[in-house]
Design a protein around this motif. Structure first.
Motif: not given
Length: 454
Positions: A34, A102, A142, A144, A185, A288
């Protein structure tokens, strides 16, 4: 496991940015898979507490060491009709800031095996609907995803057929999330270094579909040292490699692992400390990110309601920490306790009535589902403030009950519900405000609130 609504900074920091007196790390990754800057959500329980309590003696430490840092947003309220918009709004705000959100998705059936954070979807079919809608809100950048804490390490309440069904649900969820956003991810539950053995946990991860995920996470809501978790992660990777599952990486929750390890509950242990600050710049090719999955200061469900923000817990974690924040404000930058995170938290409901007397209260429904609802009450002080506390009362509608309150103390007598301030939010300055939350059964409705200051 407590949701949040509910675990960093490696040695190398590229730069730091000041926003409204709050400092947080920026930079790009030097290891792992990442690259970028983690998103610091301005609308969190700790940010709202700081806004409501600018003169509290604990606020500077809590602001500088906790609120200034990016932490995961927990999506733990099971509502199929709202989850897409909830995810989209959060991810969209992170994308607009050019940062990496996240998300902790916490809605699987029979979560926490009926413990302090019990709840989730009524069945796995409805769970898949919830996941499908969440996936549609992920966008294309991206993100998470910490998928379902405890769902793989904690299986003691499930029989063999229920374990097989859960594994299938997690496999499908992972594939659904990855298909909706190939840049997402996704990490699966690996417990922590003092729970299941690496061999056992690798077997469980394989059965739950880690081959389709980006890796696994460890230490969520726990306190084991980063070095122990990293060693456990290497053992897990080796065990997975032995099963032909390669290329998997680890993320570690470091939100509370800077002090003592041991018992899972942090509500009563005074020797807990925040750990490494959040970052994807880990310096370790197997890892990560060091993430704050469990937001510091949010309770585990032992002494306080699971997921509720408690300033005494936050202050204990932050004030005893031996690691300083990633950076300090430059000369001339304000660091007074009145500073708050950039982008003020969501404002009070529009149309709030004027304060008559010492306080007034307004209600809004934050989430609802068949047979229940979650709400938020904003208490605003008048020009004289509340010197000794406040009390909010209202009449429950027919068939309605209040099951849980945080940020206040609930009593019910007949059809009258009363919430008095908690020990930390009773004294409000002139024109100051605070909030308490509640979960109820029945229809939410629009209660008529009466606020009395003391």
């Amino acid at each position: 496991m407590s949701p949040s609504r509910p675990k960093i900074m490696a040695a190398a920091v590229v730069c730091a940015t000041a926003v409204a007196g709050v400092w947080f790390a920026t930079g790009t990754a030097s290891a792992g898979a990442i690259s970028g800057t983690l998103y610091r959500d301005p609308d969190t329980p700790v940010a709202r507490w700081l806004q409501a309590n600018p003169s509290d003696s604990r606020s500077t430490v809590i602001r500088d060491r906790i609120a200034s840092q990016p932490a995961s947003r927990w999506f733990a309220n099971f509502n199929v009709s709202t989850i897409r918009n909830e995810v989209s709004s959060y991810v969209g705000a992170a994308n607009a800031a050019g940062q990496i959100p996240v998300l902790t998705l916490y809605g699987i059936t029979n979560r926490d095996c009926g413990g302090a954070s019990s709840g989730g979807a009524p069945d796995l079919t409805q769970y898949q609907n919830w996941i499908n809608n969440a996936a549609q809100g992920l966008g294309g950048r991206t993100a998470v995803i910490v998928l379902e804490p405890d769902s793989i390490a904690l299986l003691t309440c499930l029989n063999s057929s229920e374990i097989a069904a859960r594994n299938q649900a997690l496999r499908t969820a992972t594939r659904t999330l990855k298909a909706a956003n190939p840049n997402a991810k996704v990490y699966l539950d690996a417990g922590h270094s003092t729970w299941n053995s690496a061999a056992e946990q690798a077997s469980r991860l394989a059965a739950a579909g880690v081959a389709d995920a980006d890796g696994f996470y460890t230490n969520v809501s726990n306190f084991n040292p980063t070095t122990a978790e990293a060693a456990f992660g290497r053992s897990l990777i080796s065990a997975l490699n032995g099963r032909g599952i390669t290329g998997k990486r680890q993320v570690i929750d470091t939100s509370r692992n800077g002090g003592a390890s041991g018992d899972w509950c942090g509500d009563d242990n005074t020797d807990r400390r925040i750990g490494q600050y959040p970052t994807v710049n880990t310096g370790d090719a197997n890892i990560d990110g060091y993430l704050w999955v469990k937001p510091p200061g949010e309770a585990d469900g032992c002494r306080y309601t699971a997921g509720s923000f408690q300033p005494d817990l936050a202050y204990s974690l932050a004030s005893s920490a031996t690691n300083p924040p990633p950076s300090s404000p430059t000369p001339g930058t304000s660091s007074s306790a009145s500073s708050s995170p950039s982008s003020s938290p969501s404002s009070s409901p529009s149309g709030s009535p004027p304060v008559i007397g010492s306080c007034a209260a307004t209600y809004r429904t934050t989430s609802s589902w068949q047979g229940g609802f979650q709400g938020e009450v904003t208490v605003r002080a008048g020009g004289s403030g509340t010197a000794n506390g406040w009390t909010v009362t209202w009449t429950l509608a027919s068939g309605q009950s209040i099951n849980q309150v945080w940020g206040g103390v609930l009593t019910v007598s007949g059809s009258t519900a009363t919430v008095r301030n908690a020990d930390w939010n009773g004294r409000l300055p002139a024109d100051g405000s605070t909030q308490f939350g509640l979960i109820g059964s029945g229809s939410a409705g629009t209660p008529v609130l009466t606020c009395t200051g003391r």
